[in-house]
Design an enzyme around this catalytic site. Structure first.
Site, short mmCIF file in Angstrom:
data_model
loop_
_atom_site.label_atom_id
_atom_site.label_comp_id
_atom_site.label_asym_id
_atom_site.label_seq_id
_atom_site.Cartn_x
_atom_site.Cartn_y
_atom_site.Cartn_z
N GLY A 11 -33.02 -1.85 5.77
CA GLY A 11 -32.81 -3.29 5.80
C GLY A 11 -31.76 -3.64 6.84
O GLY A 11 -30.59 -3.29 6.69
N GLY A 13 -31.00 -6.87 8.04
CA GLY A 13 -30.70 -8.29 8.07
C GLY A 13 -29.23 -8.50 8.38
O GLY A 13 -28.57 -7.63 8.98
N ARG A 46 -38.38 -4.37 8.95
CA ARG A 46 -39.76 -4.82 9.16
C ARG A 46 -40.08 -5.07 10.63
O ARG A 46 -41.22 -4.88 11.06
CB ARG A 46 -40.02 -6.09 8.35
N VAL A 134 -22.05 -7.65 -6.70
CA VAL A 134 -21.41 -8.74 -7.44
C VAL A 134 -20.23 -9.27 -6.64
O VAL A 134 -19.33 -8.52 -6.27
CB VAL A 134 -20.92 -8.28 -8.82
N ILE A 138 -15.37 -9.08 -2.98
CA ILE A 138 -14.35 -8.92 -4.03
C ILE A 138 -14.58 -7.60 -4.75
O ILE A 138 -15.67 -7.37 -5.27
CB ILE A 138 -14.43 -10.08 -5.04
N LYS A 207 -25.74 -10.93 -11.83
CA LYS A 207 -24.41 -10.38 -11.58
C LYS A 207 -23.62 -10.24 -12.89
O LYS A 207 -22.93 -9.24 -13.09
CB LYS A 207 -23.67 -11.29 -10.60
#
Length: 440
Positions: A11, A13, A46, A134, A138, A207
């Site tokens: 991935g 992105g 992709r 999540v 942080i 989350k």
């Protein structure tokens, strides 16, 4: 120095590209901290032709992320594809089956399949790490799993979706409608073309389910989270919250209750004096209530390429250093079943906005139905249209007007029963607005 840790990034992105850049940019610091070189040796995405501004010289390209996960060229698979099923799930399963460590930011995958994946990782003796799943940058996973081991946690709650927090911030500050703010959020890239997953609370629910497992040592139960979104919030609700000393936030809340763990996501009124009320815009915040440290609030960027990549790289560094922890803080076999607590049993204060017909006896009728169920009212506010009221010598227009109640602690079931009775009396001009109050 030990043999290098070879990464396969599935991935590319915004987050995936940021991870590749960060690993290259911080290579020396990571090696110094972990005693092991970390480098990207394979990637998958992709569209191979897209210019991502990355130097992939010497990096093997895989069209199929599952093939990358099974390749002998990688030791650790970084899954940044997204989604609870399909290629993301197949890639993580293939990586674990091949005896490779996994780092993921995929909260949906973990919420729905975390238990099975953690069990498989244990059997293979590999790490399944997910700090970025999540609250973005942080480090709340690490805080719960490692930093607070000596504490008994009683409650975890927070703002875990920047899109919703941005919309509510704009609505409050500028008096805009939900639809207007959502349109701006989409134009700025904070909200997807189909924003349902964010604004209706499902992203936050995933989350929260992960945090519940870590905080309370129970199995993940995403289906046990009660979920409400922010699409019904109106500017008047934010105005009234301001007058009453509150601010409205979409919170994910989990707390110990009689019979199990409450897990709920909904718009919530929080005191303006609280730390979480000060968190505005796309920022996230998570508060942990524990016996030894008291209240601990972590605030920071909940999304974005660099912030999320920071959490991903932290997990990679732990793997490189040989730091291994059970996926959910303890072996999967010792996780207790998650006992669901029905939302009807939730007890707390409520903001109730009723749209009633402006005529004599309506407020008294509402108060009577509340009193019949031992619901105590802390305050009551009624707004009338001065222009309409001035046409009636008794100051009553008969037109729909808002009547706002703040209650003391009551159960959800009792509140709902009272509202049903008020509706049956024909006192309401439209469906009531109900917002729970989370006090400090």
């Amino acid at each position: 120095m030990s043999q290098s840790l070879r990464l396969g990034v599935a991935g590319l992105g915004t987050v995936g590209a940021s991870v590749v850049r960060m690993v290259a940019r911080r290579a020396g610091a990571i090696a110094a901290a972990t005693g092991r070189e970390v480098r990207v040796t394979a990637v998958s995405s992709r569209d191979k032709t897209r210019d991502r501004g990355l130097d992939l010289t010497g990096v093997t390209w895989f069209d199929d992320p599952v093939a990358l996960a099974s390749s002998g060229e990688v030791d650790c698979v970084v899954e940044l594809i997204g989604g609870s099923e399909g290629p993301a799930k197949a890639t993580v399963e293939a990586a674990i089956a091949a005896g490779k460590h996994v780092v993921t930011a995929n909260k949906a995958l973990l919420a729905h399949h975390g238990a099975a994946l953690a069990k498989a990782a244990e059997a293979k003796g590999v790490t399944l790490a997910y700090e970025a799943s999540v609250a973005g940058g942080i480090p709340v996973i690490k805080a719960l799993r490692e930093g607070l081991t000596g504490n008994a946690v009683s409650r975890v709650y927070g703002i875990m979706n920047g899109t919703c927090n941005y919309i509510l911030t704009r609505m409050e500050r500028e008096g805009l409608t939900f639809k207007a703010c959502l349109k701006d959020a989409q134009a700025l890239g904070y909200a997807e073309a189909d924003p349902t997953f964010d604004v209706e609370g499902f992203d936050t629910a995933h989350k929260l389910a992960i945090l519940v497992s870590l905080a309370f040592g129970v199995e993940i139960d995403a289906e046990g989270v009660s979920v409400e979104g922010i699409s019904a919030i109106q500017p008047l609700d934010l105005t009234m919250a301001e007058e009453l000393g509150y601010r409205i936030k979409l919170l994910g809340v989990a707390q110990v209750a009689e019979g199990g763990i409450e897990q709920r996501v909904h718009p919530t009124m929080v005191p303006k004096s609280s730390a979480i009320a000060q968190v505005m815009g796309v920022t996230n915040a998570v508060t942990i209530d524990a016996d030894a440290v008291g209240e601990l609030t972590l605030i920071g960027p909940g999304a974005g390429g660099e912030a999320t990549a920071s959490a991903v790289v932290a997990d990679i560094a732990d793997i490189a250093a040989g730091v291994a922890r059970p996926t959910f803080g303890r072996p999967t076999a010792s996780l207790a079943p998650s006992e669901r607590v029905a939302m009807q049993r939730h007890e707390g204060g409520y903001y109730i906005r009723l749209t009633v017909h402006d005529r004599p006896g309506v407020a008294a009728g509402v108060a009577t139905r509340m009193a019949e169920r031992d619901i105590s009212i802390e305050s009551i506010l009624q707004r009338r249209s001065e222009s309409a009221a001035s046409k009636d010598p008794h100051g009553r227009s008969g037109q729909p007007v808002p009547l706002v109640l703040i209650t003391y602690a009551a159960t959800e079931g009792t509140i709902r029963a009272a509202l049903d009775a008020i509706a049956a009396d024909g006192l309401l001009a439209e469906a009531p607005q109900l917002i729970r109050i989370e006090r400090e």
